[in-house]
Design a protein around this motif. Structure first.
Motif, PDB file in Angstrom:
ATOM      1  N   HIS A  55       0.829  -1.214   0.000  1.00 66.29           N
ATOM      2  CA  HIS A  55       0.000   0.000   0.000  1.00 66.29           C
ATOM      3  C   HIS A  55       0.865   1.267   0.000  1.00 66.29           C
ATOM      4  O   HIS A  55       0.573   2.245   0.695  1.00 66.29           O
ATOM      5  CB  HIS A  55      -0.947   0.006   1.208  1.00 66.29           C
ATOM      6  CG  HIS A  55      -1.770  -1.243   1.310  1.00 66.29           C
ATOM      7  ND1 HIS A  55      -1.652  -2.132   2.358  1.00 66.29           N
ATOM      8  CD2 HIS A  55      -2.700  -1.764   0.472  1.00 66.29           C
ATOM      9  CE1 HIS A  55      -2.486  -3.136   2.184  1.00 66.29           C
ATOM     10  NE2 HIS A  55      -3.138  -2.949   1.039  1.00 66.29           N
ATOM     11  N   ARG A  57       2.060   4.638  -1.064  1.00 67.30           N
ATOM     12  CA  ARG A  57       1.286   5.716  -1.693  1.00 67.30           C
ATOM     13  C   ARG A  57       1.989   7.047  -1.500  1.00 67.30           C
ATOM     14  O   ARG A  57       2.519   7.342  -0.422  1.00 67.30           O
ATOM     15  CB  ARG A  57      -0.107   5.764  -1.074  1.00 67.30           C
ATOM     16  CG  ARG A  57      -1.029   6.788  -1.738  1.00 67.30           C
ATOM     17  CD  ARG A  57      -2.412   6.774  -1.105  1.00 67.30           C
ATOM     18  NE  ARG A  57      -3.223   7.889  -1.582  1.00 67.30           N
ATOM     19  CZ  ARG A  57      -4.385   8.251  -1.046  1.00 67.30           C
ATOM     20  NH1 ARG A  57      -4.875   7.580  -0.013  1.00 67.30           N
ATOM     21  NH2 ARG A  57      -5.042   9.281  -1.536  1.00 67.30           N
ATOM     22  N   HIS A  59       1.226  10.885  -1.354  1.00 63.56           N
ATOM     23  CA  HIS A  59       0.104  11.801  -1.138  1.00 63.56           C
ATOM     24  C   HIS A  59       0.524  13.220  -1.505  1.00 63.56           C
ATOM     25  O   HIS A  59       1.472  13.763  -0.930  1.00 63.56           O
ATOM     26  CB  HIS A  59      -0.331  11.785   0.335  1.00 63.56           C
ATOM     27  CG  HIS A  59      -0.673  10.426   0.855  1.00 63.56           C
ATOM     28  ND1 HIS A  59      -1.965   9.952   0.920  1.00 63.56           N
ATOM     29  CD2 HIS A  59       0.120   9.434   1.339  1.00 63.56           C
ATOM     30  CE1 HIS A  59      -1.965   8.734   1.437  1.00 63.56           C
ATOM     31  NE2 HIS A  59      -0.704   8.391   1.690  1.00 63.56           N
TER      32      HIS A  59
END
Length: 451
Positions: A55, A57, A59
């Motif tokens: 996961h 990621r 941002h």
């Protein structure tokens, strides 16, 4: 599993990877480096994926990107949130660097580059420790989350908002930060407190123009005179801050921390000589270590006004300025302290002078009980690898987001760094001692297993 052998076999590969990210000039305070900030964040995201984290990621924020990742396959085990930052300070002055700041170079067992110790080198240890456990054992002993930002050097404005709105994403049982120094080589320490900070700029105005000192001297107020007399009221003759209510919320130093401070064995006389001082200075009744770690301060960082060029100008200045910062401890509230200082300054103004105050940064202090179990396990891990138990200390500086992590996530923050005090963070020739690179990897693995 023989982690010492694993890290030894992969050492050159790991150092080559670290050099890659150190070569990215991710200077957060300069807009010209915005593309470099994205490059550094993407590099970290790729390395997290390669390490086996999930996961991953990136941002986007109103500032620089935040990178998160996790590996949550240990039901019933603690969840650890690792925090670090990929932004760095400007490298100026460039002419004082022996080798260019963004061309990493290894000399005498040290890796030289901007960000080597603050904080890319220390952050990198966590990614490689996690990768090692996954490659060696196929699973982690705990649940892991990572949150890496690019604005620590500019007080983490985007991360604070991100944390407030993503508490579930970042929820953890303990937060681990490696962005602090040892006491000395081979002498690990665990920081149990970071001082907060608040700042202001005070401006004193008198006449509506600068005046000739021959024509007006002795008959009108002088802004510099008014300012320096005002600033002189901020401390008493024993080094104590004289602002009413300043010490409200300041805790007594506990017997345990008193003993830890004593173990530091600061040679105050040698320190005085090293700094070229006639005497040290500070609040009466406290040691040097206690003053810089566990007591609040009010410091003048800049005082200016009037003519400052070469030679003489016989002028009575109409305006004078002072920049003031306070280091805060315990429950001192930054805004409350700023309000109290402002009231103090207003009460002590000379006739004929006017005061204006502009507030700046406001960050609360962070403290954790040295008897906390997570800190004890971290001390055990240091002792296992370094052969000496970490001392508990308090750091006079600060990491802006740490208090927010503890408050918003309700989790203890373990500050277990691997830097050394002389590694020139924020200065030319910043470096990271490779002894702590090697042992830091082993210590993090040990800590995760002990958790």
């Amino acid at each position: 599993m023989n982690y010492e052998h694993y890290f030894g076999a992969n050492r050159e590969k790991h150092l080559a990877e670290l050099k890659e990210v150190l070569a990215i000039p991710s200077v957060s305070c300069l807009s010209e480096h915005s593309p470099d900030m994205v490059r550094a964040a993407e590099w970290l995201a790729n390395k997290m994926t390669e390490a086996g984290l999930e996961h991953v990621r990136l941002h986007r924020t109103n500032g620089h990107p935040i990178v998160t990742a996790d590996y949550l396959h240990a039901p019933g085990k603690p969840t650890v949130l690792v925090y670090g930052h990929y932004d760095v300070q400007p490298a100026d002055p460039l002419d004082l660097w022996i080798t260019p700041p963004f061309e990493p170079d290894i000399r005498d067992g040290k890796l030289y580059a901007r960000g080597a110790t603050d904080d890319k080198g220390q952050l990198f240890l966590h990614i490689k420790a996690i990768e090692a456990i996954l490659k060696q054992e196929g699973e982690l002993p705990v649940n892991i989350k990572l949150c890496i930002e690019g604005e620590e050097e500019i007080t983490s404005p985007s991360l604070l908002h991100f944390l407030e709105t993503n508490q579930e994403l970042l929820a953890a049982d303990v937060v681990v930060v490696s962005d602090t120094p040892f006491l000395d080589r081979g002498k690990p320490s665990i920081t149990t407190g970071l001082r907060g900070i608040c700042s202001l700029e005070a401006t004193v105005n008198t006449a509506n123009t600068d005046l000739h000192s021959g024509l007006y001297g002795g008959g009108v107020p002088n802004a510099l005179h008014a300012l320096v007399s005002l600033l002189a009221t901020l401390h008493d003759e024993r080094g104590k801050v004289a602002v009413e209510g300043f010490y409200a919320g300041v805790p007594d130093i506990s017997p345990l921390m008193k003993s830890e401070f004593a173990k530091l064995n600061h040679d105050e006389e040698q320190l005085r000589k090293n700094l070229g001082l006639d005497a040290l200075y500070g609040e009466e009744g406290f040691s040097f270590a206690e003053r810089i770690g566990a007591r609040p301060t009010l410091e003048l960082n800049g005082v200016y006004g009037g003519f400052q060029g070469e030679g003489m100008k016989t002028v009575i200045p109409r305006e004078a300025h002072a920049k003031i910062t306070c280091r805060l401890v315990g429950d001192q509230d930054p805004q409350d302290i700023l309000d109290k200082i402002t009231r103090h300054l207003q009460r002590h103004m000379r006739p004929g002078a006017k005061l204006s105050v502009q507030s700046g940064v406001k960050i609360r202090a962070y403290d954790i009980d040295p008897s906390d179990r997570m800190l004890r396990l971290a001390a055990d891990a240091y002792e296992e690898v370094y052969g000496t138990r970490a001392l508990f200390t308090k750091d006079g500086g600060g990491i802006p987001i740490v208090e927010a992590f503890a408050r918003l996530l309700g989790a203890p923050v373990v500050l277990m760094g691997f830097g050394l005090p002389d590694e020139k963070l924020h200065a030319p020739n910043e470096h990271f001692n490779l002894e702590n690179f090697d042992k830091g990897l082993l210590t993090i693995v040990s800590f995760l297993k002990k958790l």
